[in-house]
Scaffold this motif. Sequence first.
Motif, PDB file in Angstrom:
ATOM      1  N   GLU A  42       0.835  -1.201   0.000  1.00 53.08           N
ATOM      2  CA  GLU A  42       0.000   0.000   0.000  1.00 53.08           C
ATOM      3  C   GLU A  42       0.873   1.255   0.000  1.00 53.08           C
ATOM      4  N   ASN A  43       1.975   1.219   0.756  1.00 50.71           N
ATOM      5  CA  ASN A  43       2.921   2.333   0.744  1.00 50.71           C
ATOM      6  C   ASN A  43       3.464   2.585  -0.659  1.00 50.71           C
ATOM      7  N   LEU A  44       3.776   1.494  -1.376  1.00 45.66           N
ATOM      8  CA  LEU A  44       4.312   1.631  -2.733  1.00 45.66           C
ATOM      9  C   LEU A  44       3.276   2.241  -3.675  1.00 45.66           C
ATOM     10  N   GLU A  45       2.004   1.864  -3.501  1.00 41.58           N
ATOM     11  CA  GLU A  45       0.944   2.446  -4.329  1.00 41.58           C
ATOM     12  C   GLU A  45       0.829   3.946  -4.064  1.00 41.58           C
ATOM     13  N   THR A  46       0.935   4.322  -2.779  1.00 40.41           N
ATOM     14  CA  THR A  46       0.882   5.742  -2.429  1.00 40.41           C
ATOM     15  C   THR A  46       2.073   6.488  -3.013  1.00 40.41           C
ATOM     16  N   LEU A  47       3.246   5.875  -2.953  1.00 38.16           N
ATOM     17  CA  LEU A  47       4.444   6.496  -3.511  1.00 38.16           C
ATOM     18  C   LEU A  47       4.289   6.700  -5.013  1.00 38.16           C
ATOM     19  N   GLN A  48       3.738   5.713  -5.692  1.00 33.27           N
ATOM     20  CA  GLN A  48       3.501   5.856  -7.133  1.00 33.27           C
ATOM     21  C   GLN A  48       2.581   7.049  -7.393  1.00 33.27           C
ATOM     22  N   GLN A  49       1.527   7.171  -6.575  1.00 34.72           N
ATOM     23  CA  GLN A  49       0.585   8.277  -6.733  1.00 34.72           C
ATOM     24  C   GLN A  49       1.288   9.615  -6.534  1.00 34.72           C
ATOM     25  N   ILE A  50       2.149   9.678  -5.537  1.00 29.81           N
ATOM     26  CA  ILE A  50       2.912  10.900  -5.259  1.00 29.81           C
ATOM     27  C   ILE A  50       3.756  11.293  -6.470  1.00 29.81           C
ATOM     28  N   LEU A  51       4.415  10.301  -7.067  1.00 33.90           N
ATOM     29  CA  LEU A  51       5.301  10.582  -8.200  1.00 33.90           C
ATOM     30  C   LEU A  51       4.517  11.000  -9.442  1.00 33.90           C
ATOM     31  N   PHE A  52       3.294  10.457  -9.612  1.00 29.86           N
ATOM     32  CA  PHE A  52       2.451  10.915 -10.716  1.00 29.86           C
ATOM     33  C   PHE A  52       2.137  12.398 -10.549  1.00 29.86           C
ATOM     34  N   PHE A  53       1.763  12.793  -9.333  1.00 27.92           N
ATOM     35  CA  PHE A  53       1.452  14.200  -9.076  1.00 27.92           C
ATOM     36  C   PHE A  53       2.701  15.076  -9.270  1.00 27.92           C
ATOM     37  N   LYS A  54       3.857  14.574  -8.822  1.00 27.27           N
ATOM     38  CA  LYS A  54       5.095  15.343  -8.991  1.00 27.27           C
ATOM     39  C   LYS A  54       5.407  15.560 -10.475  1.00 27.27           C
ATOM     40  N   GLU A  55       5.136  14.550 -11.277  1.00 26.71           N
ATOM     41  CA  GLU A  55       5.384  14.652 -12.714  1.00 26.71           C
ATOM     42  C   GLU A  55       4.540  15.759 -13.337  1.00 26.71           C
TER      43      GLU A  55
END
Length: 245
Positions: A42-55
């Motif tokens: 779940e942490n990894l899914e959240t991290l992926q979401q964070i990186l999408f927003f950063k992009e």
Amino acid sequence: MKVSEVAELVGISVRTLHHYDEIGLLKPETATESGYRVYSEENLETLQQILFFKELGFTLKRIKEIIYNPSFNRMEALEQHKRLLMEKRKRIDQILATLDKTIKHSKGEITMSNKEKFKGFDFSKNPYEKEARERWGDKAVDDSNEKINKLSKDKQQALGEEFDAIYRKLASIRHESPDSDIAQEGIKEWYDYLNRIGNYSYDAFKGLGQMYVDDERFTKNIDKYGEGLAVFMRDAMAVYADKRN
């Protein structure tokens, strides 16, 4: 996965993950007895979401506000990311085309008009953030402000005085339990006030309360009426909304 394993998998630094933990953006699921951070799926899914927003150019503070908003929907966000990134790709393709033409123009192979020289550029404040704010952010706040600005100065002053009275009343009872009768009566006045100048669902009202604490600008202004008022209002607003949902 340990922090070093996540850093290697994603291609970011361990220091970055530590920073995300420190600011409450991405906290590891657990920690070992020796103090190692352990990240879950779940942490990894959240991290992926964070990186999408950063992009898409969002600040870490804004990302935190969005993904921890009660109305945030991960699947909805993924669909939005895909669409916005495709728009971003289209804009980059246009800039690359402008660059190619500029090279040819500089070599004397073609002639560019002044308008063509700047095709594809967009210096507006994050063109992708407006839609995200409308879905997960503070659209209701902006709508309310717009309605207030259209009122006469006398009506604006009357609203301001009522606003001040409500906040002073809430400040005077901020040490009461958020689910007490007196707290809920006070927070109902705030809900009714907001819905005279805007349109707040119970979920939006609860989300607004969370923003009072997450956004230091809100906290600073609200706590001028009494230290701890922002936290009290968040908790009382959550109780009010949950009882009615």
